[in-house]
Structures are given as C-alpha cells and as structure tokens.
Motif scaffolding. Structure first.
Motif, PDB file in Angstrom:
ATOM      1  N   GLY A 105       7.802  -2.344   2.639  1.00 20.29           N
ATOM      2  CA  GLY A 105       6.461  -2.851   2.936  1.00 20.29           C
ATOM      3  C   GLY A 105       6.517  -4.338   2.871  1.00 20.29           C
ATOM      4  O   GLY A 105       5.664  -5.104   3.825  1.00 20.29           O
ATOM      5  N   GLU A 106       7.072  -4.909   1.844  1.00 23.68           N
ATOM      6  CA  GLU A 106       7.011  -6.368   1.850  1.00 23.68           C
ATOM      7  C   GLU A 106       7.634  -6.881   3.373  1.00 23.68           C
ATOM      8  O   GLU A 106       7.446  -8.017   3.397  1.00 23.68           O
ATOM      9  CB  GLU A 106       7.893  -6.825   0.779  1.00 23.68           C
ATOM     10  N   THR A 107       8.823  -6.316   3.689  1.00 27.33           N
ATOM     11  CA  THR A 107       9.490  -7.087   4.950  1.00 27.33           C
ATOM     12  C   THR A 107       8.695  -6.399   6.161  1.00 27.33           C
ATOM     13  O   THR A 107       8.765  -7.317   7.124  1.00 27.33           O
ATOM     14  CB  THR A 107      10.888  -6.482   5.032  1.00 27.33           C
ATOM     15  N   SER A 108       8.062  -5.468   6.179  1.00 26.29           N
ATOM     16  CA  SER A 108       7.358  -5.170   7.521  1.00 26.29           C
ATOM     17  C   SER A 108       5.972  -5.109   7.571  1.00 26.29           C
ATOM     18  O   SER A 108       5.416  -5.915   8.635  1.00 26.29           O
ATOM     19  CB  SER A 108       7.929  -3.592   7.915  1.00 26.29           C
ATOM     20  N   LEU A 109       5.067  -4.990   6.625  1.00 27.31           N
ATOM     21  CA  LEU A 109       3.802  -4.774   6.775  1.00 27.31           C
ATOM     22  C   LEU A 109       3.206  -6.172   6.274  1.00 27.31           C
ATOM     23  O   LEU A 109       2.296  -6.755   7.040  1.00 27.31           O
ATOM     24  CB  LEU A 109       3.142  -3.938   5.567  1.00 27.31           C
ATOM     25  N   ASP A 145      -5.850  -2.479  -5.487  1.00 33.80           N
ATOM     26  CA  ASP A 145      -7.093  -1.832  -4.480  1.00 33.80           C
ATOM     27  C   ASP A 145      -6.273  -0.663  -3.467  1.00 33.80           C
ATOM     28  O   ASP A 145      -7.073   0.123  -3.144  1.00 33.80           O
ATOM     29  CB  ASP A 145      -7.516  -3.038  -3.608  1.00 33.80           C
ATOM     30  N   LEU A 146      -5.294  -0.987  -3.250  1.00 36.36           N
ATOM     31  CA  LEU A 146      -4.415  -0.152  -2.405  1.00 36.36           C
ATOM     32  C   LEU A 146      -2.845   0.254  -2.644  1.00 36.36           C
ATOM     33  O   LEU A 146      -2.302  -1.226  -2.903  1.00 36.36           O
ATOM     34  CB  LEU A 146      -4.544  -0.683  -1.017  1.00 36.36           C
ATOM     35  N   ALA A 147      -2.229   1.220  -2.143  1.00 40.22           N
ATOM     36  CA  ALA A 147      -1.031   1.177  -2.374  1.00 40.22           C
ATOM     37  C   ALA A 147      -0.469   1.970  -0.920  1.00 40.22           C
ATOM     38  O   ALA A 147      -0.966   2.784  -0.358  1.00 40.22           O
ATOM     39  CB  ALA A 147      -0.542   2.294  -3.392  1.00 40.22           C
ATOM     40  N   VAL A 148       0.697   1.203  -0.295  1.00 39.64           N
ATOM     41  CA  VAL A 148       0.925   1.441   0.980  1.00 39.64           C
ATOM     42  C   VAL A 148       2.537   1.390   0.826  1.00 39.64           C
ATOM     43  O   VAL A 148       3.322   0.945   0.590  1.00 39.64           O
ATOM     44  CB  VAL A 148       0.794   0.287   1.885  1.00 39.64           C
ATOM     45  N   GLY A 149       2.973   2.851   1.542  1.00 37.47           N
ATOM     46  CA  GLY A 149       4.420   2.988   1.410  1.00 37.47           C
ATOM     47  C   GLY A 149       4.729   4.558   1.371  1.00 37.47           C
ATOM     48  O   GLY A 149       3.791   5.378   1.414  1.00 37.47           O
ATOM     49  N   TYR A 150       5.990   4.921   1.355  1.00 34.35           N
ATOM     50  CA  TYR A 150       6.269   6.230   0.991  1.00 34.35           C
ATOM     51  C   TYR A 150       6.273   6.477  -0.438  1.00 34.35           C
ATOM     52  O   TYR A 150       7.560   6.219  -1.133  1.00 34.35           O
ATOM     53  CB  TYR A 150       7.852   6.595   1.820  1.00 34.35           C
ATOM     54  N   PRO A 283     -17.262  -1.392   0.966  1.00 37.40           N
ATOM     55  CA  PRO A 283     -17.020  -1.918   2.253  1.00 37.40           C
ATOM     56  C   PRO A 283     -15.841  -2.698   2.512  1.00 37.40           C
ATOM     57  O   PRO A 283     -15.154  -2.931   3.440  1.00 37.40           O
ATOM     58  CB  PRO A 283     -18.356  -2.620   2.353  1.00 37.40           C
ATOM     59  N   ALA A 284     -15.617  -3.802   1.461  1.00 37.73           N
ATOM     60  CA  ALA A 284     -14.249  -4.372   1.465  1.00 37.73           C
ATOM     61  C   ALA A 284     -13.041  -3.674   1.633  1.00 37.73           C
ATOM     62  O   ALA A 284     -12.317  -4.076   2.488  1.00 37.73           O
ATOM     63  CB  ALA A 284     -14.369  -5.441   0.688  1.00 37.73           C
ATOM     64  N   ASN A 285     -13.097  -2.558   0.888  1.00 37.71           N
ATOM     65  CA  ASN A 285     -11.669  -1.805   0.828  1.00 37.71           C
ATOM     66  C   ASN A 285     -11.578  -0.880   1.937  1.00 37.71           C
ATOM     67  O   ASN A 285     -10.715  -0.646   2.597  1.00 37.71           O
ATOM     68  CB  ASN A 285     -11.738  -1.138  -0.363  1.00 37.71           C
ATOM     69  N   ILE A 286     -12.542  -0.655   2.646  1.00 39.73           N
ATOM     70  CA  ILE A 286     -12.695   0.157   4.048  1.00 39.73           C
ATOM     71  C   ILE A 286     -12.210  -0.621   4.816  1.00 39.73           C
ATOM     72  O   ILE A 286     -11.432  -0.320   5.921  1.00 39.73           O
ATOM     73  CB  ILE A 286     -14.182   0.637   4.251  1.00 39.73           C
ATOM     74  N   TRP A 287     -12.566  -1.808   5.019  1.00 34.18           N
ATOM     75  CA  TRP A 287     -12.182  -2.898   5.875  1.00 34.18           C
ATOM     76  C   TRP A 287     -10.822  -3.180   5.842  1.00 34.18           C
ATOM     77  O   TRP A 287      -9.885  -3.221   6.807  1.00 34.18           O
ATOM     78  CB  TRP A 287     -13.003  -4.205   5.962  1.00 34.18           C
ATOM     79  N   LEU A 288     -10.209  -3.285   4.583  1.00 29.46           N
ATOM     80  CA  LEU A 288      -8.741  -3.299   4.183  1.00 29.46           C
ATOM     81  C   LEU A 288      -7.817  -2.413   5.005  1.00 29.46           C
ATOM     82  O   LEU A 288      -7.186  -2.424   5.464  1.00 29.46           O
ATOM     83  CB  LEU A 288      -8.328  -3.612   2.802  1.00 29.46           C
ATOM     84  N   VAL A 292      -4.977  -2.177   7.910  1.00 29.30           N
ATOM     85  CA  VAL A 292      -3.669  -1.676   7.471  1.00 29.30           C
ATOM     86  C   VAL A 292      -3.464  -0.603   8.442  1.00 29.30           C
ATOM     87  O   VAL A 292      -2.474  -0.764   9.199  1.00 29.30           O
ATOM     88  CB  VAL A 292      -3.387  -1.442   6.251  1.00 29.30           C
ATOM     89  N   ALA A 293      -4.190   0.403   8.915  1.00 30.75           N
ATOM     90  CA  ALA A 293      -3.920   1.381   9.638  1.00 30.75           C
ATOM     91  C   ALA A 293      -3.612   0.837  11.008  1.00 30.75           C
ATOM     92  O   ALA A 293      -2.869   1.377  11.698  1.00 30.75           O
ATOM     93  CB  ALA A 293      -5.188   2.272   9.728  1.00 30.75           C
TER      94      ALA A 293
END
Length: 312
Positions: A105-109, A145-150, A283-288, A292-293
């Motif tokens: 995620g660090e390299t792509s997102l 706030d959020l976790a992204v990846g596999y 609202p802020a996390n919904i926006w985040l 990302v999506a």
C-alpha cells in the motif's frame, strides 16, 4: 467543579494517538504552549497526570487508558454537533488521518492519495503506519482511522469494503540470461527465488499454498520481510520473485525488470479497506473512504458488517 472544554479533550485525544504534545499541537493547529496548557487543565480536572514522559514518548497512565474511549466519544459527538452531518470540508480541513497499510500500500496507494489531496484537500495530512500485531487493537481504540490492504485477519470485527481483486506475476531482471519470452514450469523450478515473509498480511500464505498445490519446490535463495526492495534486488540479480500484479506493473516503470505470467494458475485475493464502527458515520472518515475507493480500479462499492457485529 470546572466544566470540560472541547479543546482539552481534543488535545488529550491527539496526545493519546501520537504520544507527543508537539505532534498533537501540529494536528490541531495549536502552538505547543497552548496544547500543554490545555493538557495541564485536563490533568487538574481529573487529578491525574494522564501522560508521563518516557523514551518512547508520552505514555498514558492507567487513568488515561480508562478515559480514552469515553473522551474520544465525547469529542466525536461534540464535533459532530458543531459541523453537522455534512460539515466536513476537505478543501479547508487541517485534519490528520492515520492509515494502517501494508508495504504494498505504501508503494501503490500513498503516492496516488497524496497527489489527490494536494489539489482537493491541501491541508489534510496522512500519517501512515505499517500493519502489524497491534493493528487490530489500534483500530478498535480509534488510534487508526482506516486500514487498507489484504488483511484477512481484520475481516471479523470491522466494517469492510472490497476495493479491487488482484492476482500474481513473476518478475525477473530484464537482462536475465536464461529466461525467454515465456516462463515455463521447468524454468520456474530451475531458477533461484526470493521469498517474502510478510507480517500482518495474507500474501505469504496465498503464495505458499498456490506453490504447494502445484507440487513445485522453489529454490529459495533469499528471504525478506517485505516487498519494498524486491523489484530492485531482482533487477540486479538472476533471482525470480512471485509478487502481486499491481506491484509488478508499478515497479516495472522504475526498475529494469520483466513481468511474466506464472506457469500455473495464479491465486487471487481481494484488497479491502477496514474501519471501526466508531468511524462509520463520521463525515470526515466517510470522505476519506470514498477518496481511497475512487483511487482503486474496479471498485466494488459494497459495505458489509462482519459476523461479530451482526451476531451471526
């Protein structure tokens, strides 16, 4: 007894997240002196030091650990009444979001996200941290706030949204002396390989299970703890590596490597974003999450509760 002040609570919350008064002040747009004053007033209110200085930063006292979820909820509720349900304005916000992700995620997102924020939310800051053994707890406590990846270990206990399905490719140096245009079973088995043993992600298990199912025995010459340097190592040696397709295509633009289809059916996995229920309607996390999506191709825009939350 004095009344609690929202600024005191906000400073407490940010110090708890960052283990630093200086970082808390930066995130809130305060001077360090103002943040220290607010924290001292909260200390007086509760009659407890709340945080003590250590070599690892400001360490929370047992009383602070007890107060944290309560004060976090109070902060979110009060800020929600001030801003309204649709009150988050990314163009003027100076909020800091903490995202937990894999090395992939660090390299792509991250590059794509930061480029997007530069134009649409220039005051927003991203604090990234690597997924690890403490990630579940930090998500539950609102420190992330959020976790992204596999991250299949996060499928239970959190909201989740599938973003994109991925598979794997094999990468080799562009000048590899023995490989041709097509990678065969015999070539794959005859060459030496890099094995990536990641912590906090499911990639290692997916790769090992796929190779085991094909009855292939790899000659592992190097084991590394992450994907970050794999493409560079491959470009400068005759080693092969089985890596996620997106990583292969991104690093091919930077390193002198070739990308091959695997000589056996490629396993597949789904990249998701995970978040705790405390952030679900923020609202802020919904926006985040929406931001990302949008950066992910073929996004599956479907949110689901986990078994633990539905009680199934």
């Amino acid at each position: 007894m004095a009344a609690l002040d929202l600024e005191w609570i906000a400073v407490f919350d940010e110090v708890y997240k960052a283990s630093s008064v200086t970082k808390a002040a930066e995130r809130l747009g305060l001077t360090q002196g103002a943040a220290s004053t607010a924290l001292n007033r909260l200390r007086g209110f509760y009659g407890d030091p709340l945080f003590t200085r250590t070599s690892r930063g400001m360490l929370a006292t047992p009383r602070a650990d007890e107060l944290q979820p309560v004060l976090r909820q109070i902060r979110e509720s009060l800020e929600g009444t001030l801003t309204g349900t649709n009150g988050f304005d990314p163009s003027t916000s100076r909020r800091a979001f903490r995202i937990c992700m894999t090395d992939l995620g660090e390299t792509s997102l991250l590059p794509a996200l930061l480029n997007t924020l530069q134009s649409s939310a220039p005051g927003v800051r991203i604090d990234a941290e690597r997924i690890g053994s403490e990630s579940r707890r930090r998500l539950e406590e609102g420190l992330v706030d959020l976790a992204v990846g596999y991250m299949p270990q996060l499928d239970a206990g959190f909201y989740q949204q599938s973003l994109v399905e991925q598979d794997f490719r094999c990468i080799a140096a562009a000048s590899h002396p023995r490989l041709r245009r097509r990678l065969t079973d015999q070539m794959y088995s005859a060459e030496r390989h890099i094995e990536v043993l990641t912590e906090g992600t499911g990639h290692t298990g997916v790769i090992q299970n796929a190779i085991r199912a094909e009855g292939i025995v790899r000659q592992v010459a190097l084991q590394v703890p992450s994907f970050l340097a794999v493409a560079q190592i491959v470009s400068e040696t005759d080693l092969l590596a089985m890596v996620p397709t997106h990583y292969a295509l991104v690093t091919q633009r930077r390193e002198s490597i070739k990308v091959y289809r695997l000589p056996f059916p490629s396993p597949r996995y789904v990249i998701k974003q995970h978040w705790h229920s405390r952030f679900h309607r923020d609202p802020a996390n919904i926006w985040l999450r929406q931001t990302v999506a949008k950066l992910m191709p073929s996004t599956v825009r479907r949110e689901s509760l986990t078994d633990r939350q539905t009680g199934k």
